[in-house]
Design a protein around this motif. Structure first.
Motif, PDB file in Angstrom:
ATOM      1  N   GLY A  73      -2.923   8.031  12.064  1.00  0.00           N
ATOM      2  CA  GLY A  73      -1.640   6.240  11.984  1.00  0.00           C
ATOM      3  C   GLY A  73      -0.810   6.600  10.588  1.00  0.00           C
ATOM      4  N   GLU A  74      -1.952   7.404   9.306  1.00  0.00           N
ATOM      5  CA  GLU A  74      -1.326   8.017   8.811  1.00  0.00           C
ATOM      6  C   GLU A  74      -0.528   9.217   8.618  1.00  0.00           C
ATOM      7  N   CYS A  75       0.816   9.302   7.333  1.00  0.00           N
ATOM      8  CA  CYS A  75       1.167  10.152   7.923  1.00  0.00           C
ATOM      9  C   CYS A  75       0.389  11.381   6.447  1.00  0.00           C
ATOM     10  N   ALA A  76       0.416  12.896   7.738  1.00  0.00           N
ATOM     11  CA  ALA A  76      -0.447  13.652   6.995  1.00  0.00           C
ATOM     12  C   ALA A  76       0.534  14.063   5.168  1.00  0.00           C
ATOM     13  N   ARG A  77       1.342  13.820   4.850  1.00  0.00           N
ATOM     14  CA  ARG A  77       2.687  14.252   4.305  1.00  0.00           C
ATOM     15  C   ARG A  77       2.338  13.095   2.749  1.00  0.00           C
ATOM     16  N   CYS A  78       3.100  12.188   3.558  1.00  0.00           N
ATOM     17  CA  CYS A  78       3.160  11.398   2.174  1.00  0.00           C
ATOM     18  C   CYS A  78       1.899  10.108   1.822  1.00  0.00           C
ATOM     19  N   GLY A  79       1.155  10.259   3.441  1.00  0.00           N
ATOM     20  CA  GLY A  79       0.144   9.306   3.499  1.00  0.00           C
ATOM     21  C   GLY A  79       0.441   7.256   4.096  1.00  0.00           C
ATOM     22  N   ALA A  83       4.659   4.226  12.130  1.00  0.00           N
ATOM     23  CA  ALA A  83       5.753   3.496  13.111  1.00  0.00           C
ATOM     24  C   ALA A  83       4.579   2.974  13.787  1.00  0.00           C
ATOM     25  N   PRO A  84       4.585   1.983  14.320  1.00  0.00           N
ATOM     26  CA  PRO A  84       3.528   1.440  16.003  1.00  0.00           C
ATOM     27  C   PRO A  84       4.276   2.193  17.094  1.00  0.00           C
ATOM     28  N   ALA A  93       1.540  12.208  16.551  1.00  0.00           N
ATOM     29  CA  ALA A  93       2.366  12.057  16.000  1.00  0.00           C
ATOM     30  C   ALA A  93       2.187  12.217  14.038  1.00  0.00           C
ATOM     31  N   SER A  94       1.938  12.977  13.469  1.00  0.00           N
ATOM     32  CA  SER A  94       0.724  13.323  12.708  1.00  0.00           C
ATOM     33  C   SER A  94       2.128  12.986  10.817  1.00  0.00           C
ATOM     34  N   LEU A  95       3.337  12.941  11.055  1.00  0.00           N
ATOM     35  CA  LEU A  95       3.526  12.031   9.771  1.00  0.00           C
ATOM     36  C   LEU A  95       5.206  11.388  11.262  1.00  0.00           C
ATOM     37  N   CYS A  96       4.893  10.001   9.492  1.00  0.00           N
ATOM     38  CA  CYS A  96       5.870   9.697   9.340  1.00  0.00           C
ATOM     39  C   CYS A  96       7.591   9.979  10.145  1.00  0.00           C
TER      40      CYS A  96
END
Length: 104
Positions: A73-79, A83-84, A93-96
């Motif tokens: 649930g955390e973006c791998a790029r920006c942290g 979104a749910p 999904a690994s990115l926001c």
């Protein structure tokens, strides 16, 4: 966790699909040369599908690993939090959405 169950079910389905493709690809070619050409084209399509499925399997396994290590649930790029709704649509999904748009 509902996401974990969905991902495990998705992984199981993908593995079953890949197994069916592998079985189809293992069948020997027809002795008729004209049939062989058609079968070779079909095999090329199946091989492409298998590659896509292998990529999806890898994505799902990475998502399950993120659940295990507490980073799901955390973006791998920006942290940022993903979104749910995005995780509902794409549980692997690994990115926001903002980072995913930048990559695309």
């Amino acid at each position: 966790m509902a996401d974990k169950a969905r991902l495990e079910a998705q992984l199981s389905e993908l593995q079953a699909r890949l197994e069916r493709i592998d079985i189809d690809l293992a069948e020997p070619l027809n002795a008729d040369s004209s049939e062989q050409a058609v079968e070779m084209e079909d095999d090329a399509s199946l091989e492409a599908q298998a590659a896509l499925i292998r990529n999806q399997i890898a994505s799902v396994r990475r998502a399950l690993a993120r659940i295990a290590d507490g980073t799901y649930g955390e973006c791998a790029r920006c942290g940022a939090r993903i979104a749910p709704g995005r995780l509902e649509a794409r549980p692997e999904a690994s990115l926001c959405i903002d980072c995913a748009r930048k990559v695309a």
